[in-house]
Design a protein around this motif. Structure first.
Motif, PDB file in Angstrom:
ATOM      1  N   CYS A 284       0.827  -1.215   0.000  1.00  0.00           N
ATOM      2  CA  CYS A 284       0.000   0.000   0.000  1.00  0.00           C
ATOM      3  C   CYS A 284       0.856   1.256   0.000  1.00  0.00           C
ATOM      4  O   CYS A 284       0.528   2.241  -0.667  1.00  0.00           O
ATOM      5  CB  CYS A 284      -0.932  -0.009   1.218  1.00  0.00           C
ATOM      6  N   MET A 285       1.950   1.235   0.754  1.00  0.00           N
ATOM      7  CA  MET A 285       2.843   2.389   0.775  1.00  0.00           C
ATOM      8  C   MET A 285       3.433   2.644  -0.608  1.00  0.00           C
ATOM      9  O   MET A 285       3.489   3.787  -1.091  1.00  0.00           O
ATOM     10  CB  MET A 285       3.954   2.171   1.793  1.00  0.00           C
ATOM     11  N   ALA A 286       3.882   1.573  -1.275  1.00  0.00           N
ATOM     12  CA  ALA A 286       4.442   1.728  -2.621  1.00  0.00           C
ATOM     13  C   ALA A 286       3.383   2.231  -3.596  1.00  0.00           C
ATOM     14  O   ALA A 286       3.665   3.098  -4.448  1.00  0.00           O
ATOM     15  CB  ALA A 286       5.020   0.400  -3.100  1.00  0.00           C
ATOM     16  N   SER A 287       2.161   1.718  -3.484  1.00  0.00           N
ATOM     17  CA  SER A 287       1.083   2.179  -4.368  1.00  0.00           C
ATOM     18  C   SER A 287       0.751   3.641  -4.099  1.00  0.00           C
ATOM     19  O   SER A 287       0.518   4.427  -5.036  1.00  0.00           O
ATOM     20  CB  SER A 287      -0.159   1.313  -4.154  1.00  0.00           C
TER      21      SER A 287
ATOM     22  N   GLU B 129      -7.304   7.039  -2.228  1.00  0.00           N
ATOM     23  CA  GLU B 129      -7.958   7.045  -0.922  1.00  0.00           C
ATOM     24  C   GLU B 129      -8.159   5.629  -0.403  1.00  0.00           C
ATOM     25  O   GLU B 129      -7.958   5.349   0.783  1.00  0.00           O
ATOM     26  CB  GLU B 129      -9.313   7.753  -1.028  1.00  0.00           C
ATOM     27  N   ALA B 130      -8.522   4.700  -1.274  1.00  0.00           N
ATOM     28  CA  ALA B 130      -8.704   3.307  -0.856  1.00  0.00           C
ATOM     29  C   ALA B 130      -7.385   2.695  -0.383  1.00  0.00           C
ATOM     30  O   ALA B 130      -7.338   1.971   0.624  1.00  0.00           O
ATOM     31  CB  ALA B 130      -9.285   2.492  -2.000  1.00  0.00           C
ATOM     32  N   VAL B 131      -6.308   3.003  -1.094  1.00  0.00           N
ATOM     33  CA  VAL B 131      -4.999   2.482  -0.712  1.00  0.00           C
ATOM     34  C   VAL B 131      -4.592   3.016   0.653  1.00  0.00           C
ATOM     35  O   VAL B 131      -4.043   2.281   1.496  1.00  0.00           O
ATOM     36  CB  VAL B 131      -3.958   2.844  -1.787  1.00  0.00           C
ATOM     37  N   ARG B 132      -4.842   4.295   0.896  1.00  0.00           N
ATOM     38  CA  ARG B 132      -4.501   4.889   2.189  1.00  0.00           C
ATOM     39  C   ARG B 132      -5.239   4.198   3.322  1.00  0.00           C
ATOM     40  O   ARG B 132      -4.668   3.908   4.369  1.00  0.00           O
ATOM     41  CB  ARG B 132      -4.830   6.380   2.190  1.00  0.00           C
ATOM     42  N   ARG B 133      -6.502   3.894   3.133  1.00  0.00           N
ATOM     43  CA  ARG B 133      -7.290   3.283   4.206  1.00  0.00           C
ATOM     44  C   ARG B 133      -6.844   1.847   4.460  1.00  0.00           C
ATOM     45  O   ARG B 133      -6.806   1.399   5.607  1.00  0.00           O
ATOM     46  CB  ARG B 133      -8.774   3.345   3.856  1.00  0.00           C
ATOM     47  N   VAL B 134      -6.508   1.116   3.411  1.00  0.00           N
ATOM     48  CA  VAL B 134      -5.986  -0.240   3.606  1.00  0.00           C
ATOM     49  C   VAL B 134      -4.635  -0.186   4.312  1.00  0.00           C
ATOM     50  O   VAL B 134      -4.302  -1.049   5.131  1.00  0.00           O
ATOM     51  CB  VAL B 134      -5.878  -0.977   2.255  1.00  0.00           C
ATOM     52  N   LYS B 135      -3.856   0.837   4.025  1.00  0.00           N
ATOM     53  CA  LYS B 135      -2.561   1.001   4.685  1.00  0.00           C
ATOM     54  C   LYS B 135      -2.743   1.231   6.183  1.00  0.00           C
ATOM     55  O   LYS B 135      -2.002   0.666   7.005  1.00  0.00           O
ATOM     56  CB  LYS B 135      -1.794   2.165   4.059  1.00  0.00           C
ATOM     57  N   TYR B 136      -3.721   2.049   6.573  1.00  0.00           N
ATOM     58  CA  TYR B 136      -3.995   2.250   7.996  1.00  0.00           C
ATOM     59  C   TYR B 136      -4.363   0.933   8.667  1.00  0.00           C
ATOM     60  O   TYR B 136      -3.928   0.626   9.782  1.00  0.00           O
ATOM     61  CB  TYR B 136      -5.146   3.243   8.188  1.00  0.00           C
ATOM     62  N   PHE B 137      -5.186   0.139   7.977  1.00  0.00           N
ATOM     63  CA  PHE B 137      -5.605  -1.157   8.512  1.00  0.00           C
ATOM     64  C   PHE B 137      -4.402  -2.077   8.701  1.00  0.00           C
ATOM     65  O   PHE B 137      -4.254  -2.729   9.748  1.00  0.00           O
ATOM     66  CB  PHE B 137      -6.629  -1.778   7.560  1.00  0.00           C
ATOM     67  N   ALA B 138      -3.518  -2.140   7.711  1.00  0.00           N
ATOM     68  CA  ALA B 138      -2.341  -2.999   7.814  1.00  0.00           C
ATOM     69  C   ALA B 138      -1.412  -2.525   8.927  1.00  0.00           C
ATOM     70  O   ALA B 138      -0.839  -3.348   9.662  1.00  0.00           O
ATOM     71  CB  ALA B 138      -1.593  -3.023   6.479  1.00  0.00           C
ATOM     72  N   TYR B 139      -1.272  -1.220   9.090  1.00  0.00           N
ATOM     73  CA  TYR B 139      -0.389  -0.675  10.130  1.00  0.00           C
ATOM     74  C   TYR B 139      -0.890  -1.039  11.522  1.00  0.00           C
ATOM     75  O   TYR B 139      -0.135  -1.533  12.364  1.00  0.00           O
ATOM     76  CB  TYR B 139      -0.290   0.842   9.978  1.00  0.00           C
ATOM     77  N   THR B 140      -2.167  -0.792  11.789  1.00  0.00           N
ATOM     78  CA  THR B 140      -2.706  -1.078  13.118  1.00  0.00           C
ATOM     79  C   THR B 140      -2.713  -2.579  13.403  1.00  0.00           C
ATOM     80  O   THR B 140      -2.473  -2.998  14.540  1.00  0.00           O
ATOM     81  CB  THR B 140      -4.128  -0.518  13.240  1.00  0.00           C
ATOM     82  N   THR B 141      -2.958  -3.394  12.382  1.00  0.00           N
ATOM     83  CA  THR B 141      -2.923  -4.837  12.584  1.00  0.00           C
ATOM     84  C   THR B 141      -1.509  -5.312  12.899  1.00  0.00           C
ATOM     85  O   THR B 141      -1.305  -6.140  13.800  1.00  0.00           O
ATOM     86  CB  THR B 141      -3.448  -5.562  11.332  1.00  0.00           C
TER      87      THR B 141
END
Length: 317
Positions: free
Chosen positions: A76-79, A97-109
């Motif tokens: 997600c960061m690379a995208s 925007e979708a990539v950013r939200r998935v990135k937040y999810f991956a970070y918190t997980t």
């Protein structure tokens, strides 16, 4: 994090100091992209090896989920970095925007999984008999699945409350961010830090009293916790704390560049840690990766101070 407003570097890149800041931004983005590519490759190898392994210990299950979360974050960061180029920024705004939200999810997980790993290993070190006899058989798999589901739900709720289509959502966004920042700064980080400190004291005590090499799994967890606190935590602090502060555009640009680069390095570090801890100096680069990874993540029951180590165990695992 939850406001739905795409971060834009243009205000900071204009003006008399814009050229120098632009160079800093481009250099940091290039380094972050390089770290993402290397880290994605390393975590992909870890996921593949642990998935194909014939026998998984409880901590191998944790490390498999942690590698998957880090891999998702790096992709997600690379995208996100790719979609920030002028040619793509306007055409793929929704994808960005979708990539950013998935990135937040991956970070918190990833953060929650590393906290669970350090806390569970701390319990295994402090209470080895209780841990061995009372720990549920599928605890690691259940905890991992619960954390994935919990933070998926939380990030979906954050996306709903902070959607730009939601009227008067500023206060709701702030509330959601405060909940997540409380979890990160007030719960996960202290638990991780205390567990890591406890493991460090145990490693030092074992080395001084028994003159034995510390177990490799403890070294892996200690190094992972330290790398996360130093490299990945700044990105969470920016998202959940500094985002709401009225920072000048130049300061915001420098913060996000530093946070992105350090978080990319932090999420890429675990495969390197596994290799360095699990490999033997005389056979480094000559052993199969499966053997190196298995040695780094091998779990053994911790010995109490009154017990004498077995003479047959001298591998330092």
């Amino acid at each position: 994090i939850c406001s739905g407003i795409s971060w834009n570097a243009e205000p900071a890149l204009s003006g008399s100091r814009g050229r120098a800041l632009r160079e800093v931004y481009l250099a940091a983005s290039a380094l972050a992209m390089f770290a993402c590519v290397c880290g994605a490759a390393g975590n992909s190898v870890v996921v593949w090896l642990l998935s194909a392994g014939p026998r998984r210990t409880p901590f191998c299950v944790y490390m498999l989920n942690l590698a998957a979360a880090d891999l998702l974050f790096l992709l997600c960061m690379a995208s996100e970095l790719s979609l920030e180029t002028p040619a793509l920024a306007d055409r793929f705004a929704k994808a960005y925007e979708a990539v950013r939200r998935v990135k937040y999810f991956a970070y918190t997980t990833s953060l929650s999984l590393l906290t669970a790993i350090s806390a569970q290993r701390c319990l295994a070190v402090l209470f080895p008999v209780w841990y061995k006899s009372r720990r549920p058989r599928h605890l690691s798999a259940a905890v991992s699945a619960l954390l994935w589901a919990l933070f998926l739900l939380m990030n979906l709720l954050a996306s709903v409350f902070c959607s730009k289509f939601w009227q008067h959502s500023e206060s709701q966004c702030f509330t959601v961010d405060m909940v997540l920042s409380t979890l990160i700064v007030g719960v996960f980080t202290p638990v991780m830090a205390v567990s890591g400190l406890t493991l460090y004291v145990r490693v030092r005590r074992s080395a001084l009293l028994r003159r034995r090499k510390p177990r490799r799994l403890l070294l892996v967890i200690l190094a992972s916790v330290l790398v996360f606190l130093v490299c990945s935590l700044p990105l969470g602090l920016y998202w959940f704390v500094l985002y709401w502060l009225p920072l000048p555009p130049e300061a915001e640009l420098l913060c996000i560049c530093l946070a992105r680069l350090s978080s990319a390095v932090g999420s890429s570090a675990n495969p390197v840690i596994y290799f360095l801890v699990g490999s033997q100096r005389t056979k480094r680069l000559a052993e199969p990766l499966q053997a190196v990874l298995g040695r780094a993540l091998q779990e053994e029951p911790e010995l109490e101070g009154r017990e004498t180590p077995s003479t047959g165990t001298n591998s330092g695992l």
